[in-house]
Design a protein around this motif. Structure first.
Motif: not given
Length: 336
Positions: A88-95, A98-103, A105-107
């Motif tokens: 859960l930590s991994f998935a939350t930090v990742l999304v 990446l939100h500001d980096k690739i948008g 939807t892609n995040a």
């Protein structure tokens, strides 16, 4: 009829009556406990049964509940998954990162793909290589948390433009007056309850968890069944991360720490056997809600936060004890 026969008949009727009561308590005991707990807490706080408080508790419990739905499937299949907190930590930090980096939807797509890959690793090691699920997922808990720290550099992550993104819908939005996290929790629970109780796949998972050897001799592909349960667990973790990240619009690198214990607590309270082969998704939902309302009730009564952990521990021990007592047909074992 002689007096001896009458006595024997009465004893037989009494045993049948006791068996009926025990059967009813075994089947519906968790629901009865839930309703009694709600009534008890309502006497100590007028706010406890208010609509706003109930919806708040259900919304807060939804993240644990979403994860618990997936882990219940794993446990019914005869295994454990202790890696869900770090996942859960991994998935939350990742999304969030990446939100500001690739948008957004892609995040989201990238987060689901990588989280499912972690679940696949668990499934391969446990389902195909037949390693112990406790050891594997405990090791994965540490490995994934290490990956999170490496990826984030030990720093927390945040979304820059929090008011100008539709990403917030998953954690803060409403559909027909129902909070999206609650709606997602309910839909996942209903879907998995139908899958586990009405489909051949669900019956195979129960068979693998109940008697793995017999399942193999019956032609069930045990390795693929176990593998699939860890994919389901990872998918549910990804859904929970989506809700958590969009609700907070940021994430600490250890945001999922301790979630694995709360998830297991809810599942145990729901009556799912840690030995596998027995359990119910809807009872897991009840177990998770019991935890949520207990924590909420204690806070409304003015008890400090750490009291929740003590009470939760006591309830888990009682739940496990009563489950074993029901299987032994006695409260205390006669073995030394």
């Amino acid at each position: 009829m002689s007096s001896a026969e009458q006595t024997k008949t009465r004893l037989l009727a009494g045993n049948v009556s006791k068996a009926g009561v025990m059967s009813f308590l075994s089947a519906q005991g968790i629901l009865i406990f839930f309703l009694l707990g709600m009534v008890v807490f309502s006497f100590f706080s007028e706010q406890f049964l208010s609509q706003s408080n109930i919806m708040t508790v259900v919304r807060q419990a939804s993240i644990i509940g979403i994860i618990a739905v997936g882990v219940t499937v794993v446990i019914i299949g005869g295994n454990l998954d202790l890696s869900v907190g770090s996942m859960l930590s991994f998935a939350t930090v990742l999304v969030v990162d990446l939100h500001d980096k690739i948008g957004p939807t892609n995040a989201i797509l990238m987060m689901f793909a990588l989280t499912l890959m972690l679940g696949a690793v668990n499934g391969i090691l446990i389902g195909f290589m037949r390693l112990n699920s406790l050891i594997v997922t405990l090791a994965m808990l540490s490995i994934i948390q290490g990956l999170v720290l490496i990826y984030s550099g030990g720093q927390n992550v945040d979304i820059a433009n929090q008011d100008g993104t539709w990403f917030a819908f998953f954690g803060r939005g409403y559909v027909l007056g129902i909070a999206v996290p609650v709606l997602l929790f309910g839909l996942l629970a209903i879907l998995m309850q139908i899958v586990m109780s009405r489909t051949g796949y669900g019956r195979r998972i129960f068979a693998v968890g109940g008697n793995p050897m017999a399942a193999v001799y019956s032609g069930i592909r045990k390795n693929w069944c176990v593998f699939s349960t860890y994919l389901i667990s990872a998918f549910c973790v990804a859904c929970a991360a989506l809700v958590l990240g969009s609700r907070v619009m940021g994430s600490q690198n250890n945001v999922g720490q301790g979630y694995e214990l709360l998830v297991l607590a809810g599942i145990i309270l729901g009556g799912t056997s840690l030995l596998g082969g027995a359990g119910s998704i809807w009872k897991t939902v009840i177990g998770v809600l019991i935890l949520g309302f207990i924590q909420n009730g204690l806070l409304l009564m003015g008890y400090p936060y750490y009291t929740q952990w003590i009470v939760t521990w006591v309830i888990i021990i009682l739940a496990v004890w009563l489950d074993l007592a029901n299987k032994r047909k006695r409260l205390l074992t006669t073995h030394s």
